[in-house]
Design a protein around this motif. Structure first.
Motif, mmCIF file in Angstrom:
data_model
loop_
_atom_site.group_PDB
_atom_site.id
_atom_site.type_symbol
_atom_site.label_atom_id
_atom_site.label_comp_id
_atom_site.label_asym_id
_atom_site.label_seq_id
_atom_site.Cartn_x
_atom_site.Cartn_y
_atom_site.Cartn_z
ATOM 1 N N TYR A 163 -18.350 -27.586 -29.464
ATOM 2 C CA TYR A 163 -17.808 -26.250 -29.241
ATOM 3 C C TYR A 163 -16.477 -26.450 -28.528
ATOM 4 C CZ TYR A 163 -19.189 -21.235 -29.274
ATOM 5 O OH TYR A 163 -19.349 -19.892 -29.559
ATOM 6 N N GLY A 164 -15.435 -25.836 -29.030
ATOM 7 C CA GLY A 164 -14.132 -25.980 -28.396
ATOM 8 C C GLY A 164 -14.100 -25.484 -26.966
ATOM 9 N N ILE A 165 -15.019 -24.568 -26.630
ATOM 10 C CA ILE A 165 -15.067 -24.031 -25.270
ATOM 11 C C ILE A 165 -15.941 -24.868 -24.348
ATOM 12 C CG2 ILE A 165 -14.588 -21.670 -25.995
ATOM 13 C CD1 ILE A 165 -17.576 -21.080 -25.818
ATOM 14 N N VAL A 166 -16.540 -25.916 -24.891
ATOM 15 C CA VAL A 166 -17.425 -26.770 -24.097
ATOM 16 C C VAL A 166 -16.912 -28.206 -24.041
ATOM 17 C CG1 VAL A 166 -19.747 -27.769 -23.943
ATOM 18 C CG2 VAL A 166 -19.460 -25.359 -24.585
ATOM 19 N N GLN A 167 -16.500 -28.737 -25.200
ATOM 20 C CA GLN A 167 -16.126 -30.146 -25.255
ATOM 21 C C GLN A 167 -14.794 -30.422 -24.571
ATOM 22 O OE1 GLN A 167 -19.436 -29.718 -27.154
ATOM 23 N NE2 GLN A 167 -18.691 -31.680 -26.379
ATOM 24 N N LYS A 168 -14.599 -31.689 -24.303
ATOM 25 C CA LYS A 168 -13.331 -32.181 -23.776
ATOM 26 C C LYS A 168 -12.922 -33.388 -24.603
ATOM 27 C CE LYS A 168 -14.465 -30.708 -19.056
ATOM 28 N NZ LYS A 168 -14.678 -31.132 -17.644
ATOM 29 N N GLY A 169 -11.715 -33.852 -24.427
ATOM 30 C CA GLY A 169 -11.288 -35.054 -25.117
ATOM 31 C C GLY A 169 -10.849 -34.824 -26.551
ATOM 32 N N PRO A 170 -10.822 -35.896 -27.353
ATOM 33 C CA PRO A 170 -10.266 -35.837 -28.710
ATOM 34 C C PRO A 170 -10.961 -34.857 -29.638
ATOM 35 C CG PRO A 170 -10.537 -38.117 -27.992
ATOM 36 C CD PRO A 170 -11.201 -37.272 -26.966
ATOM 37 N N ILE A 171 -12.260 -34.630 -29.458
ATOM 38 C CA ILE A 171 -12.969 -33.731 -30.371
ATOM 39 C C ILE A 171 -12.455 -32.304 -30.232
ATOM 40 C CG2 ILE A 171 -14.878 -33.220 -28.795
ATOM 41 C CD1 ILE A 171 -15.194 -33.813 -32.597
ATOM 42 N N GLN A 196 -4.143 -20.161 -13.979
ATOM 43 C CA GLN A 196 -4.252 -18.767 -14.398
ATOM 44 C C GLN A 196 -5.551 -18.499 -15.147
ATOM 45 O OE1 GLN A 196 -1.527 -20.631 -15.154
ATOM 46 N NE2 GLN A 196 0.086 -19.773 -13.883
ATOM 47 N N VAL A 197 -5.805 -19.283 -16.166
ATOM 48 C CA VAL A 197 -6.948 -18.997 -17.030
ATOM 49 C C VAL A 197 -7.126 -20.177 -17.976
ATOM 50 C CG1 VAL A 197 -5.665 -17.866 -18.883
ATOM 51 C CG2 VAL A 197 -8.008 -17.194 -18.481
ATOM 52 N N SER A 198 -8.314 -20.332 -18.493
ATOM 53 C CA SER A 198 -8.512 -21.332 -19.522
ATOM 54 C C SER A 198 -9.458 -20.770 -20.564
ATOM 55 C CB SER A 198 -9.103 -22.630 -18.947
ATOM 56 O OG SER A 198 -10.469 -22.459 -18.653
ATOM 57 N N ARG A 199 -9.363 -21.279 -21.760
ATOM 58 C CA ARG A 199 -10.234 -20.806 -22.822
ATOM 59 C C ARG A 199 -11.692 -21.032 -22.464
ATOM 60 N NH1 ARG A 199 -10.898 -23.692 -28.510
ATOM 61 N NH2 ARG A 199 -10.553 -25.399 -27.093
ATOM 62 N N ARG A 200 -11.985 -22.172 -21.821
ATOM 63 C CA ARG A 200 -13.370 -22.459 -21.455
ATOM 64 C C ARG A 200 -13.874 -21.409 -20.471
ATOM 65 N NH1 ARG A 200 -12.684 -27.306 -20.353
ATOM 66 N NH2 ARG A 200 -13.430 -28.142 -22.324
ATOM 67 N N ALA A 201 -13.047 -21.045 -19.488
ATOM 68 C CA ALA A 201 -13.455 -20.041 -18.513
ATOM 69 C C ALA A 201 -13.612 -18.680 -19.161
ATOM 70 C CB ALA A 201 -12.430 -19.963 -17.383
ATOM 71 N N LEU A 202 -12.749 -18.386 -20.137
ATOM 72 C CA LEU A 202 -12.810 -17.083 -20.796
ATOM 73 C C LEU A 202 -14.085 -16.885 -21.579
ATOM 74 C CD1 LEU A 202 -9.206 -16.616 -22.219
ATOM 75 C CD2 LEU A 202 -10.332 -15.151 -20.557
ATOM 76 N N LEU A 203 -14.509 -17.910 -22.299
ATOM 77 C CA LEU A 203 -15.543 -17.696 -23.296
ATOM 78 C C LEU A 203 -16.890 -18.323 -22.988
ATOM 79 C CD1 LEU A 203 -13.529 -17.956 -26.605
ATOM 80 C CD2 LEU A 203 -14.078 -15.964 -25.233
#
Length: 436
Positions: free
Chosen positions: A172-180, A10-17
């Motif tokens: 950046y929460g909209i860029v990073q992946k994993g534990p961070i 449906q959507v993801s925060r990364r795609a949104l922002l």
């Protein structure tokens, strides 16, 4: 509602922002020779390609509204406005309609810092630990987006320049992946907002209260890259808001209001939309399977609430007229309507390439280009875009300022960030051909 990422169909925060990162505005104008000619010919320009673009998106109901604003030098702008504040609504969009500009907040924050640098209250290459001691001994992930406990010491201090140019190594929460990413969410390091409405694919999370708390908690987490080593879209402009507070002795939002908005005549730019102004506020739409669905209705918008802290990277609401005044001030090297808002040197430096010599852009969204105070720099152009479809830039070689505002997410649902500067360039070429 704040947000945390759940990647779903449906959507993801990364795609949104992520919209601001893909901005190409201004790049198409680089070195364009016809701008000065168009400025010299005077009168209203014939923006046929821009008008066609605006007409097409609104008539096909891809967006509820669209307002393009174009101005030469210090002259009054020309507005091309179509549509209504909400699909099917009665109120027409115009130069004073209000839009969530998201990452177009970043150049404003960047220029606020440039003012303090110009006044000697900040240094471009000053370590921020001199103002925020918590950043004195930063740790860095040994593996990018890997473990947040397998870390090494930072090889150099974080500087103001690095915050301005996304080269501080922050995530950046909209860029990073994993534990961070999880750590940012768990610590409430959420520098943005979307809606009060629960949205499929976006969970609820609680941001920290206060810019000082945001800065202190961010310092406890490792950097994702060595400071000064690489351009990486980040929360650096949000952290810069706290640096501005400490350096100026004023709350960040108060500084923007008193030092930029008020003297520049920007009367419709806020972190919180006043109740008295809801009647000119647009609705933001999520594009689901090609259909716009209201995700932040104006009358129930999260932007009517005071944010947990002023988001220097993504928090402002503004109007086409107001943002044009910001661009007009930049194009005037700090002067608007005969009034000086910023020093000329501050503007010239802030709109130039400030990337550290040690930093690479290879493989990034700005590869082969420069980056200034919160915005992309490409051969005479400076600007950035926002996650809800907004775009803005100045081009000094053409003597042109331009912004386009509409409201939809994710921004890559439509090629507006690329399409607007391309339409502007097409119109400039047509003007040159007509004169010849």
């Amino acid at each position: 509602m704040a947000f945390r990422e759940f990647d779903t169909p449906q959507v993801s925060r990364r795609a949104l922002l992520r919209g601001g990162a893909w901005l190409t505005a201004g790049a198409a104008l680089a070195g364009n020779p016809m701008g000065r000619m168009a400025l010299a010919q005077g009168g209203a320009a014939n923006w046929q390609a821009v008008t066609a673009m605006v007409d097409k998106y609104v008539s096909e109901r891809k967006v509820a509204n669209m307002v393009a604003t174009l101005g030469w030098g210090a002259r009054d702008p020309q507005y091309i406005a179509r549509g209504t504040l909400a699909l099917g609504g009665p109120v027409k969009a115009d130069a004073d309609s209000l839009y969530r500009i998201y990452s177009m907040t970043k150049p404003i924050t960047g220029m606020a810092a440039m003012m303090l640098i110009d006044e000697g209250r900040l240094g471009l290459d000053q370590p921020i630990a001199e103002l925020l001691p918590a950043y004195a001994n930063m740790q860095v992930q040994k593996t990018y987006d890997g473990s947040i406990t397998d870390v090494v010491p930072a090889e150099r201090p974080i500087t103001v320049r690095q915050l301005l140019t996304h080269t501080a190594g922050l995530g950046y929460g909209i860029v990073q992946k994993g534990p961070i990413t999880t750590a940012y969410t768990d610590q409430g390091l959420i520098p943005g907002q979307v809606s009060r409405i629960p949205i499929p694919g976006i969970g609820r999370a609680t941001p920290v209260e206060g810019l000082d708390v945001f800065a202190d908690r961010l310092a406890t987490l490792p950097l994702v890259l060595q400071p000064g080593s690489k351009w990486s879209y980040s929360v650096s402009l949000d952290l810069l808001g706290r640096v501005i507070e400490v350096a100026s002795g004023m709350a960040f939002d108060e500084f923007l209001h008193k030092r930029i908005f008020e003297p520049a005549g920007m009367t419709s730019t806020w972190f919180t939309v006043p109740a008295s102004e809801v009647g000119r506020f647009t609705t933001n739409y999520g594009i689901m399977n090609g259909t716009p669905i209201p995700m932040d209705p104006a009358k129930a918008s999260i932007y009517l609430d005071k944010p947990p802290f002023p988001f220097g990277g993504a928090g402002l609401v503004s109007s086409p007229r107001d943002y044009d005044r910001f661009l007009k001030m930049l194009l005037g090297y700090g002067v608007i309507d005969g009034k000086r808002v910023m020093g000329e040197l501050a503007v010239r430096v802030g709109t130039s390439n400030l990337l550290p010599e040690t930093a690479t852009t290879e493989g990034t969204w700005v590869e082969g280009q420069g980056f200034g105070a919160g915005g992309r720099v490409t051969d005479g152009s400076y600007g950035w875009g926002g996650a809800a479809g907004t775009v803005a830039f100045v081009n000094y070689k053409a003597g042109l300022r331009a912004n386009l505002m509409t409201q939809y997410m994710p921004s890559d649902s439509y090629p507006i960030h690329e399409g607007f500067p391309e339409a502007v360039t097409a119109d400039l070429a047509a003007m040159q051909g007509a004169k010849a």
